[in-house]
Every structure is written in C-alpha cells, then in structure tokens.
Write an enzyme that holds these catalytic residues in place. Structure first.
Site, mmCIF file in Angstrom:
data_model
loop_
_atom_site.group_PDB
_atom_site.id
_atom_site.type_symbol
_atom_site.label_atom_id
_atom_site.label_comp_id
_atom_site.label_asym_id
_atom_site.label_seq_id
_atom_site.Cartn_x
_atom_site.Cartn_y
_atom_site.Cartn_z
ATOM 1 C CD GLU A 33 74.711 83.949 51.969
ATOM 2 O OE1 GLU A 33 75.378 83.511 51.031
ATOM 3 O OE2 GLU A 33 73.477 84.189 51.891
ATOM 4 C CB ALA A 36 71.675 80.471 55.382
ATOM 5 C CB THR A 40 70.802 76.913 46.931
ATOM 6 O OG1 THR A 40 70.577 78.273 46.593
ATOM 7 C CG2 THR A 40 69.608 76.065 46.540
ATOM 8 C CB CYS A 41 74.475 73.426 48.147
ATOM 9 S SG CYS A 41 75.226 71.884 48.605
ATOM 10 N N GLY A 180 59.032 67.656 35.654
ATOM 11 C CA GLY A 180 59.662 66.327 35.712
ATOM 12 C C GLY A 180 61.162 66.382 35.533
ATOM 13 C CB VAL A 265 58.717 74.891 36.216
ATOM 14 C CG1 VAL A 265 57.440 74.089 36.376
ATOM 15 C CG2 VAL A 265 58.590 76.235 36.939
ATOM 16 C CG ASP A 307 73.231 77.062 40.600
ATOM 17 O OD1 ASP A 307 74.103 76.234 40.283
ATOM 18 O OD2 ASP A 307 72.216 76.772 41.247
ATOM 19 C CG HIS A 444 83.608 38.578 43.941
ATOM 20 N ND1 HIS A 444 82.520 38.832 43.154
ATOM 21 C CD2 HIS A 444 83.358 37.410 44.607
ATOM 22 C CE1 HIS A 444 81.625 37.858 43.311
ATOM 23 N NE2 HIS A 444 82.112 36.985 44.192
HETATM 24 P P1 FAD Z 1 73.913 79.117 45.903
HETATM 25 O O1 FAD Z 1 74.112 77.848 46.606
HETATM 26 O O2 FAD Z 1 72.548 79.451 45.430
HETATM 27 O O3 FAD Z 1 74.444 80.257 46.870
HETATM 28 C C1 FAD Z 1 74.340 81.602 46.545
HETATM 29 C C2 FAD Z 1 74.374 82.416 47.819
HETATM 30 O O4 FAD Z 1 74.515 83.793 47.477
HETATM 31 C C3 FAD Z 1 73.095 82.319 48.640
HETATM 32 O O5 FAD Z 1 73.397 81.944 49.954
HETATM 33 C C4 FAD Z 1 72.501 83.724 48.598
HETATM 34 O O6 FAD Z 1 71.864 84.087 49.813
HETATM 35 C C5 FAD Z 1 73.747 84.558 48.366
HETATM 36 N N1 FAD Z 1 73.491 85.855 47.712
HETATM 37 C C6 FAD Z 1 72.783 86.069 46.561
HETATM 38 N N2 FAD Z 1 72.840 87.386 46.232
HETATM 39 C C7 FAD Z 1 73.588 87.998 47.187
HETATM 40 C C8 FAD Z 1 74.016 89.334 47.386
HETATM 41 N N3 FAD Z 1 73.714 90.319 46.534
HETATM 42 N N4 FAD Z 1 74.775 89.615 48.480
HETATM 43 C C9 FAD Z 1 75.110 88.628 49.364
HETATM 44 N N5 FAD Z 1 74.740 87.357 49.216
HETATM 45 C C10 FAD Z 1 73.999 87.037 48.139
HETATM 46 N N6 FAD Z 1 73.223 70.071 43.335
HETATM 47 C C11 FAD Z 1 73.972 68.962 43.439
HETATM 48 O O7 FAD Z 1 75.110 68.956 42.989
HETATM 49 N N7 FAD Z 1 73.485 67.825 44.041
HETATM 50 C C12 FAD Z 1 72.238 67.776 44.553
HETATM 51 O O8 FAD Z 1 71.836 66.745 45.088
HETATM 52 C C13 FAD Z 1 71.424 68.936 44.455
HETATM 53 N N8 FAD Z 1 70.170 68.932 44.960
HETATM 54 C C14 FAD Z 1 69.425 70.074 44.893
HETATM 55 C C15 FAD Z 1 68.130 70.055 45.404
HETATM 56 C C16 FAD Z 1 67.346 71.195 45.354
HETATM 57 C C17 FAD Z 1 65.945 71.172 45.912
HETATM 58 C C18 FAD Z 1 67.878 72.395 44.788
HETATM 59 C C19 FAD Z 1 67.060 73.663 44.736
HETATM 60 C C20 FAD Z 1 69.163 72.420 44.263
HETATM 61 C C21 FAD Z 1 69.939 71.263 44.305
HETATM 62 N N9 FAD Z 1 71.228 71.234 43.773
HETATM 63 C C22 FAD Z 1 71.971 70.097 43.843
HETATM 64 C C23 FAD Z 1 71.799 72.416 43.104
HETATM 65 C C24 FAD Z 1 72.765 73.157 44.045
HETATM 66 O O9 FAD Z 1 72.105 73.475 45.235
HETATM 67 C C25 FAD Z 1 73.266 74.406 43.348
HETATM 68 O O10 FAD Z 1 73.842 74.055 42.108
HETATM 69 C C26 FAD Z 1 74.331 75.099 44.183
HETATM 70 O O11 FAD Z 1 73.830 75.465 45.447
HETATM 71 C C27 FAD Z 1 74.843 76.353 43.471
HETATM 72 O O12 FAD Z 1 75.831 76.935 44.249
HETATM 73 P P2 FAD Z 1 76.158 78.493 44.138
HETATM 74 O O13 FAD Z 1 77.277 78.737 45.096
HETATM 75 O O14 FAD Z 1 76.328 78.871 42.731
HETATM 76 O O15 FAD Z 1 74.834 79.261 44.625
#
Ligand code: FAD
Length: 474
Positions: A33, A36, A40-41, A180, A265, A307, A444
């Site tokens: 990592e 953090a 993102t989550c 939106g 967006v 993602d 209920h």
């Molecule tokens: P991420 O959580 O993006 O994690 C990827 C990690 O990989 C990051 O920590 C990054 O630093 C690391 N990384 C990237 N490249 C490298 C590399 N080369 N070497 C080492 N580390 C690397 N989803 C929901 O289900 N419910 C919600 O309520 C929700 N709310 C959201 C609100 C916002 C504002 C946002 C932006 C997103 C929200 N999401 C929500 C979406 C959710 O956060 C993502 O779908 C989810 O985090 C994707 O998980 P992931 O493990 O694929 O990637």
C-alpha cells in the site's frame, strides 16, 4: 529477494480482505500500500462521508424533534472543526482495526508503490530507500480509482474533488456541486443539512439518472423543497473562474457563484506507475483492467478486483471480488479444485436525504429489456412504525416477474433504506416469489413490514392500502 505465494497491490476494501482471506487459506501473503490502509473507502470515501452524513442527519433530527415536544425546533449550531476531528478519529479507529486484523493473520504489510518487473516480480519503492523487489506466485491488483478532474476546470484551492472536500477545515457558506451522481448528491445533501446554500449543476437531464422516475421524484422533492438545494440539470457548467473572492461559472444563461466548487463527475481507474505491460497485461480503452467471471485477468496468475476493473465501483463489490480472488487462487494452487464465479447481484445505496437503495432489476431496465413484470409498492406514510418516528416520506417497491412471481428487483426510498435493502437483496438472491415474501411474518411495528405489504400489493392483496374505486362504480 523475499518470496510470497500471493502479493496484493492496494489495501482498500478489495485488497485487504483478499490478503486476509488468502492468509486464512494458508498462503504467505504480502499486501502493498502506498498511502493509507483501508484505501478510498476508509480514508476518503464511504467512512468519512457517512460520518459527516450521520452528523448532518442528527442535526436535522434534533430540529425535527421540536414537533415531538423535545427542544425548541431550532437546528443546533455546527462546530465543523469538531466534526472533522470526530471524522478523523473514526477513520483512525477503523484503520487501527484493519492493521490489527492483518497482523493477526500474519499478512506482511509493505509500504510503497508497487510496479511490475515481470509477472512474478514486483518492485516496491517508497521514495526514500532503494526500491525493493519481491517474488510472487500470484498477484491481485486492487489499486482502485481516483476522482476524474477534467482539464477545463481551473486548478485552484476553491475547486476541489471529494477527497479534498472531506478534509476542509470549514464548510463553505455557498457550495456549488458539479455532477449529479451519487457522490455529488450525497455531499450536496450533507452540506445543505449542515446549513450551506447549495447549487448542483448536472449536464444530463436529471440527477441520479439510473433510478426509476418514481424513486428519483421522491428524492428530488426533498432536495428542492426541504433542503432548498437548487438543481440545474441539462446544462454544462462553463467558463469557470476561481480566485480569492470565490468561484463563478455559467450554467446556460445563468451566472452561478459560490465559495467552493465540488467536482464529482466520475472516477477513473488507478494503474499509473504499475507498469502492467511488463506483466503482459493491457488496460481497456477506458483504462480498466478487464477480468473474467472468476476474477482472472488475461494472465492466469494475476487477478484484479474492485474499482480498477470497472463494474459497480462500490466497496462491498470490491470486497466480494477480493475474497473470491483469494479463494480462486487457493483453488488454482490446490489444482483440480474448481473456481467460483463472481457474485453479480450488488445492492447500491445512496446516502442522500432521504436514503435510496436498490437491488437487481429496476422497473425501467425491465421495461427496456421487454420483460413482463408486475410491481408492488407500499408507502411509508401508511406504515405505523414510520409514523411513530415522523418519517412518512418515501416507499418500497418490488419488481416481480409477471409469469413466475419471482422477485427480480427492489427499490427503497425513505427512512432506513440503506438497512432495509438487505432483506430485498437476500430475497432476490434466493429467487423468492412475491407470495413467499408476503407470507413471511414480519415483526410489528417495524420498517421491514413495508416489504411484506409491498409483496402483497403485487397481487392486489395488501391489507393496509385503501381499495381503489373501480371506474364507473357508484
Ligand atoms: P480503493 O479503495 O481505491 O483502494 C485502492 C488502494 O490502492 C489505495 O489505498 C491506493 O493508495 C492503493 N494503490 C494504488 N496504486 C498502488 C500501487 N501502485 N502500489 C501500492 N498501492 C497502490 N462505496 C460504497 O460501497 N458505499 C459508499 O457509501 C461509498 N461512498 C463513497 C464516497 C466517496 C466520496 C467516494 C470517492 C467513494 C465512495 N464509495 C462508496 C466507493 C468506494 O470507496 C470504492 O468503490 C472502493 O473504495 C473501491 O475499493 P478498491 O479496493 O477497489 O480501491
């Protein structure tokens, strides 16, 4: 060179559960990592937004409690810095929990940016020490996504994406939201509930376009009438300028002004720096890494989850895919064990006010596919429990196959929709019929009773809705 059975790149909700599950199955696992733990989550998405949204909702509840004889009906003052401290504490607490889980399973957490040297060797650089190389039998790519910031936007501190927005020291008095989709709408509601004046501009004809029209209507009514959010749809925001005085842009003929522009967006996959081509991998024309139904990329020893693969871009989908990747790699290593296919039924929740949750087919999708369906709706206004809480807005709805009576989709808009969707998800996943849901006794007075009532409504057998007069009947 250290050697691992499995290397997981990215510690978001796709990567860290994959690492833990792989370790549970006996693999020697590295989790890499660069920013953090929790991705993102945990750090810039689900958890921080829902912490702020919970606070915004609480403020509204306190004001509404005046009607129940509690308090004076005034919305309390907001100390945004204290709220941020609470948000940061919540994130830190959860992050510590994930670190503990990883350590307890013996996962080696390596800090730095991973890139492929070839399909079995990764280089990890953390900017200070010389890059380290590790050998790996299998790799899971879970590098996630980042906010899209199109070139036409000025680069200025008053123009922020959701990540920067979640770290603001104070809430802007006048917020303009561009986009939106669910992220734009959730943050627009949160800001409005905390007292900001909000204008939302969306290029498409409507916000939240994937929702059925009846669900969208219900959400928008609250946005506009109660939260006083200005919705400008069917217009691009153009000629955007930002300076120390504020942000300005044109939406059609109208000049829009604010103290801050939040850009929401869309999200783009993160693969930069990964050098996937060195492993024989290619991204598609949108930058995503494509996988088959078992989560494998075009290279058999490399899986990708979350993602970065496109798909629903939701945390729970990423987790399901991460666990599946770990289990399928274990099956491949055991040789002869069959791989499992990914779950395809993914509920979606939008934490707006009111909340919206959907699963399976929407009514619009079913109609577009030419599928014969029936629907059953039940309004919260007719539900005892909802009225005890003064939460009579919204409804639940089943979408049912007309021939077999099987529930194929559901939507909830209103109080606790985010929790209510769990029952509907299970029903759709287990291929229950509307009759079976309707005959299931629900406690209920609860919000869950709405599903039972709506299932009866599919057959015109709902006890708690008034009988419609037949046309011409006297
Ligand atoms: P991420 O959580 O993006 O994690 C990827 C990690 O990989 C990051 O920590 C990054 O630093 C690391 N990384 C990237 N490249 C490298 C590399 N080369 N070497 C080492 N580390 C690397 N989803 C929901 O289900 N419910 C919600 O309520 C929700 N709310 C959201 C609100 C916002 C504002 C946002 C932006 C997103 C929200 N999401 C929500 C979406 C959710 O956060 C993502 O779908 C989810 O985090 C994707 O998980 P992931 O493990 O694929 O990637």
């Amino acid at each position: 060179m250290d050697s691992f059975d499995i290397a997981v790149i990215g510690a978001g909700p796709g990567g860290y559960p994959a690492a833990i599950r792989a370790a549970q199955l006996g693999a020697h696992v590295a989790l890499i990592e660069r920013e953090a733990i929790g991705g993102t989550c945990l750090n810039w998405g689900c958890i921080p937004t829902k912490t702020l949204i919970a606070a915004a909702h609480l403020r509204e509840e306190i004001a509404a409690a005046g009607a129940m004889g509690i308090g004076d009906g005034a919305a309390p003052r907001v100390d945004y810095a204290a709220l941020m401290a609470h948000k940061n504490h919540t994130v830190a607490q959860l992050q510590k929990g994930v670190r503990t889980l990883l350590a307890s399973h013996g996962v080696a957490v390596l800090e730095g940016t991973a890139s492929f040297v070839n399909r079995n060797v990764l280089a990890i650089s953390n900017g200070s020490d010389a890059p380290r190389q590790i050998k790996t039998g299998h790799t899971i790519i879970a590098t996630g996504s980042a906010s899209a910031m199109p070139d036409f936007l000025p680069r200025h501190p008053r123009v922020v994406d959701s990540r920067a927005f979640l770290d603001l020291g104070q809430l802007p008095r006048r917020l303009v939201v561009l986009g939106g989709g669910y992220i734009g709408c959730e943050l627009a509601c949160m800001a409005a509930q905390l007292g900001a004046e909000v204008t939302l501009v969306e290029l498409l004809d409507d916000v939240l376009p994937l929702l059925d029209a009846d669900v969208r209507r219900e959400v928008k009514r609250n946005f506009e009438r109660k939260l006083k959010i200005r919705l400008l749809t069917g217009k691009p925001l153009e000629n955007i300028h930002a300076d120390s005085a504020g942000v300005r842009g044109m939406a059609g003929e109208e000049q829009i002004e604010g103290d801050l522009l939040l850009v929401a967006v869309g999200r783009q996959p993160v693969t930069e720096g990964l050098a996937i081509h060195k492993a024989g991998l290619h991204a598609n024309d949108k930058g995503f890494i494509e996988v088959d139904e078992c989560g494998r990329t075009e290279v058999a020893t490399i899986h990708a989850v979350g993602d970065v693969t496109g798909g629903p871009q939701l945390a729970h989908a990423a987790t399901s895919q991460g666990v599946l990747a770990a289990e399928n790699i274990a099956a491949a290593r055991a040789m002869g064990r069959r791989m499992r296919r990914a779950e395809t039924l993914v509920p979606g929740v939008i934490f707006t006010a009111p909340e919206v949750a959907t699963v399976g087919l929407s009514e619009t999708q079913a109609q577009t596919e030419g599928r014969a369906i029936k629907t059953g709706r039940f309004p919260f206004a007719a539900l005892g429990r909802a009225l005890t809480e003064r939460r009579g807005e919204g409804f639940v709805k089943w979408i049912v196959d007309a021939q077999s009576d099987q529930v194929v989709g559901a939507a909830a808009v209103g109080p606790h929709a985010s929790e209510l969707i769990a029952e509907a998800t299970l029903a759709v996943r287990m291929e229950l019929t509307a009759s079976e849901v309707g005959r299931t006794i629900h406690a209920h007075p609860t919000f869950g009773e709405a599903w039972m009532e709506a299932a009866h409504a599919v057959h015109g057998a709902c006890v708690h809705t008034a009988k419609m007069k037949r046309a011409g009947a006297s």
